[in-house]
Motif scaffolding. Structure first.
Motif, PDB file in Angstrom:
ATOM      1  N   ALA A 117      11.871  70.475  26.615  1.00  0.00           N
ATOM      2  CA  ALA A 117      11.566  70.540  25.415  1.00  0.00           C
ATOM      3  C   ALA A 117      12.104  70.640  23.655  1.00  0.00           C
ATOM      4  O   ALA A 117      12.729  69.921  23.022  1.00  0.00           O
ATOM      5  CB  ALA A 117      10.166  70.251  24.965  1.00  0.00           C
ATOM      6  N   ARG A 120      15.402  69.783  23.893  1.00  0.00           N
ATOM      7  CA  ARG A 120      15.975  68.191  23.130  1.00  0.00           C
ATOM      8  C   ARG A 120      15.725  68.170  21.433  1.00  0.00           C
ATOM      9  O   ARG A 120      17.023  67.553  20.094  1.00  0.00           O
ATOM     10  CB  ARG A 120      15.367  67.095  22.858  1.00  0.00           C
ATOM     11  CG  ARG A 120      15.317  66.595  24.820  1.00  0.00           C
ATOM     12  CD  ARG A 120      14.478  65.703  24.071  1.00  0.00           C
ATOM     13  NE  ARG A 120      12.856  65.789  24.759  1.00  0.00           N
ATOM     14  CZ  ARG A 120      12.549  66.017  25.765  1.00  0.00           C
ATOM     15  NH1 ARG A 120      13.213  66.235  26.783  1.00  0.00           N
ATOM     16  NH2 ARG A 120      10.689  66.781  26.002  1.00  0.00           N
ATOM     17  N   THR A 121      15.016  69.612  20.749  1.00  0.00           N
ATOM     18  CA  THR A 121      14.842  69.896  19.327  1.00  0.00           C
ATOM     19  C   THR A 121      15.679  70.552  19.219  1.00  0.00           C
ATOM     20  O   THR A 121      16.468  69.986  17.670  1.00  0.00           O
ATOM     21  CB  THR A 121      13.914  70.655  19.114  1.00  0.00           C
ATOM     22  OG1 THR A 121      12.850  70.509  19.756  1.00  0.00           O
ATOM     23  CG2 THR A 121      13.863  70.887  17.305  1.00  0.00           C
ATOM     24  N   GLN A 123      19.458  69.915  19.702  1.00  0.00           N
ATOM     25  CA  GLN A 123      20.245  68.897  19.684  1.00  0.00           C
ATOM     26  C   GLN A 123      20.006  68.197  18.328  1.00  0.00           C
ATOM     27  O   GLN A 123      20.900  67.614  18.364  1.00  0.00           O
ATOM     28  CB  GLN A 123      20.250  68.173  21.073  1.00  0.00           C
ATOM     29  CG  GLN A 123      21.193  68.680  21.759  1.00  0.00           C
ATOM     30  CD  GLN A 123      20.531  68.649  23.468  1.00  0.00           C
ATOM     31  OE1 GLN A 123      19.959  67.129  23.740  1.00  0.00           O
ATOM     32  NE2 GLN A 123      21.534  69.237  24.610  1.00  0.00           N
ATOM     33  N   GLU A 124      18.510  67.820  18.096  1.00  0.00           N
ATOM     34  CA  GLU A 124      18.359  66.992  16.840  1.00  0.00           C
ATOM     35  C   GLU A 124      18.921  67.725  15.968  1.00  0.00           C
ATOM     36  O   GLU A 124      19.011  67.239  14.714  1.00  0.00           O
ATOM     37  CB  GLU A 124      17.120  67.058  17.163  1.00  0.00           C
ATOM     38  CG  GLU A 124      16.300  65.444  17.714  1.00  0.00           C
ATOM     39  CD  GLU A 124      15.451  65.330  17.772  1.00  0.00           C
ATOM     40  OE1 GLU A 124      14.688  64.850  19.263  1.00  0.00           O
ATOM     41  OE2 GLU A 124      14.645  65.881  17.583  1.00  0.00           O
TER      42      GLU A 124
END
Ligand SMILES: Cc1cc2nc3c(=O)[nH]c(=O)nc-3n(C[C@H](O)[C@H](O)[C@H](O)COP(=O)(O)OP(=O)(O)OC[C@H]3O[C@@H](n4cnc5c(N)ncnc54)[C@H](O)[C@@H]3O)c2cc1C
Length: 405
Positions: A117, A120-121, A123-124
């Motif tokens: 999780a 993903r943050t 990468q954002e």
């Protein structure tokens, strides 16, 4: 060219010394309410342009949110326009750093995660600078270790490095702005509380303070969380969110790292120029009466034992990733209140109902102080409107009443 400037080109340094023409400046008496980093930058820019500046500060330099700030200077926001404003401010800091002796630390920023999780943050976050000339660099574990041997990131799911970010000592930088503003002729009044405004019709005539009345032609309100109270004196209603935040400051250590880190579990930390490590985590505050009170209103942290408990928790988490900081003592835990408008965007510019009153209130005021100083100077002294500020105008708040004539 702009990328070179942002990364420290000499052309940027020369620009601060260049003379600029503000034909109306010398005739204008401009008051600034608030001696945080935003008000201090605005006062400095106005005074350097030749205006007769008086800054009113009810306590002392950097006594509000500024003294309690993490002071990461960055462009990481999802909104592309807001990001471009922040990049302009990073450029402005590059210009001001050496001429004003701000002693900023340009060590970049590392964001890494441990779980899927968090990857993903990460990468954002990395994607936010992808379409700018300041794109980030993705790191594997070996590259992260090479970047800073003092860091021990543990299991890593994703990481990136941004070279454009920096950080500063917010109290020191505000004091430098004060000193340069005074050298440029600004009168810096503190402690001096603004208690009322005197209008003649719609035009501002004077500021009423705890130390008497001062005649002014224009006023800039940069009073942090107290900004709505001052704007109400001009019949303008502005609401801010209530947004407390704590920071643990360690005792000083030998130099370890110039970089800002966002790590697993919402842990953020950096090392200040005095050697102290400063950080915070994302732990939810416990449901005690003290924390309930802080969630409702801006009050000082009343409990020493809780202070130590929060501070030591944060420092021990930092020690997991920065082994040289393991076991370091707590110097202090600060509790600050962020001035965040309800839509989380800056509020900048002249009031629609009071043509002599300007406002500058924002979260990320440390990041934005130089650009707000520069653009507010231009708008106050030239009566112009900077295009880049259009999305941030006070007009967007609906509860505006025309000032009584
Ligand atoms: C925990 C925390 C972490 C943060 N991290 C970051 C970060 O990493 N990067 C970033 O860019 N920003 C960060 N911020 C936000 C940033 O610190 C603020 O946006 C910034 O300091 C605001 O500066 P300011 O000058 O507008 O307000 P302030 O620093 O609050 O100054 C306002 C001043 O106005 C004075 N004043 C109020 N009323 C009156 C009156 N009636 N008369 C005279 N004077 C008055 C007050 O005494 C005060 O000194 C953080 C804030 C907190 C609390």
């Amino acid at each position: 060219m702009r990328r070179r400037e942002l990364l420290g080109g000499a052309a940027a340094v020369a620009a601060w010394g260049a003379t600029r023409s503000f034909a109306r400046a010398r005739a204008l008496r401009v008051g600034v309410v608030g001696g945080g980093i935003v008000g201090a930058s605005i006062a400095l820019h106005l005074a350097r342009a030749g205006a007769k500046v008086t800054l009113f500060e009810k306590a002392g330099p950097a006594q509000g949110a500024t003294q309690n700030s993490f002071a990461w200077v960055n462009a990481f926001v999802p909104d592309t326009h807001y990001r471009s404003l922040r990049i302009e401010s990073l450029l402005a800091y590059r210009e001001l750093d050496r001429p004003l002796g701000l002693l900023m630390t340009w060590g970049g920023y590392v964001n890494w995660g441990a779980t899927a999780a968090e990857a993903r943050t990460v990468q954002e976050n990395a994607a936010q600078l992808a379409d700018t000339p300041y794109a980030v660099r993705t790191l594997n574990a070996a590259e992260l270790a090479m970047l800073n041997p003092a860091l021990s990131p543990g299991e890593m799911s994703a990481a990136f490095f941004s070279a454009v970010d920096g950080h500063l000592d917010p109290v020191f930088v505000t004091r430098q702005f004060f000193a340069h503003a005074a050298a440029a002729g600004a009168a810096l009044k503190f402690p001096c509380e603004v208690q009322g405004l005197t209008f003649r019709g719609a035009r501002l005539a004077a500021v009423r303070t705890s130390r008497g009345e001062v005649a002014v032609d224009r006023l800039v309100v940069a009073a942090g969380v107290d900004t709505p109270r001052i704007l109400a004196m001009a019949d303008f209603a502005l609401a801010l969110k209530h947004a407390p935040g704590i920071l643990a400051h360690s005792l000083p250590l030998a130099p370890l790292t110039p970089t800002i880190y966002d790590g697993p579990g919402g842990l953020s930390f950096k090392q200040m120029m005095d050697g102290s490590v400063v950080g915070t985590d994302a732990a939810e505050p416990p449901d005690t009466p003290v924390h309930q009170a802080i969630r409702k209103q801006a009050i000082p942290f009343p409990d020493e034992a809780l202070r130590a408990q929060h501070g030591n928790r944060i420092l021990s988490k930092i020690g997991v990733y920065l082994p040289a900081a393991r076991g370091v003592g707590l110097q202090r835990l600060t509790l600050g209140f962020r001035p965040i408008p309800t839509d989380e965007m800056p509020v900048v510019g002249v009031l629609p109902n009071a043509p002599d009153v300007h406002v500058a209130v924002t979260h990320s005021g440390v990041t934005l102080a130089p650009i707000l100083g520069r653009l507010t100077r231009d708008e106050v002294l030239r009566g112009s409107r900077a295009d880049i500020l259009e999305p941030y105008r006070p007009e967007r708040f609906s509860a505006v009443r025309p000032h009584p004539a």
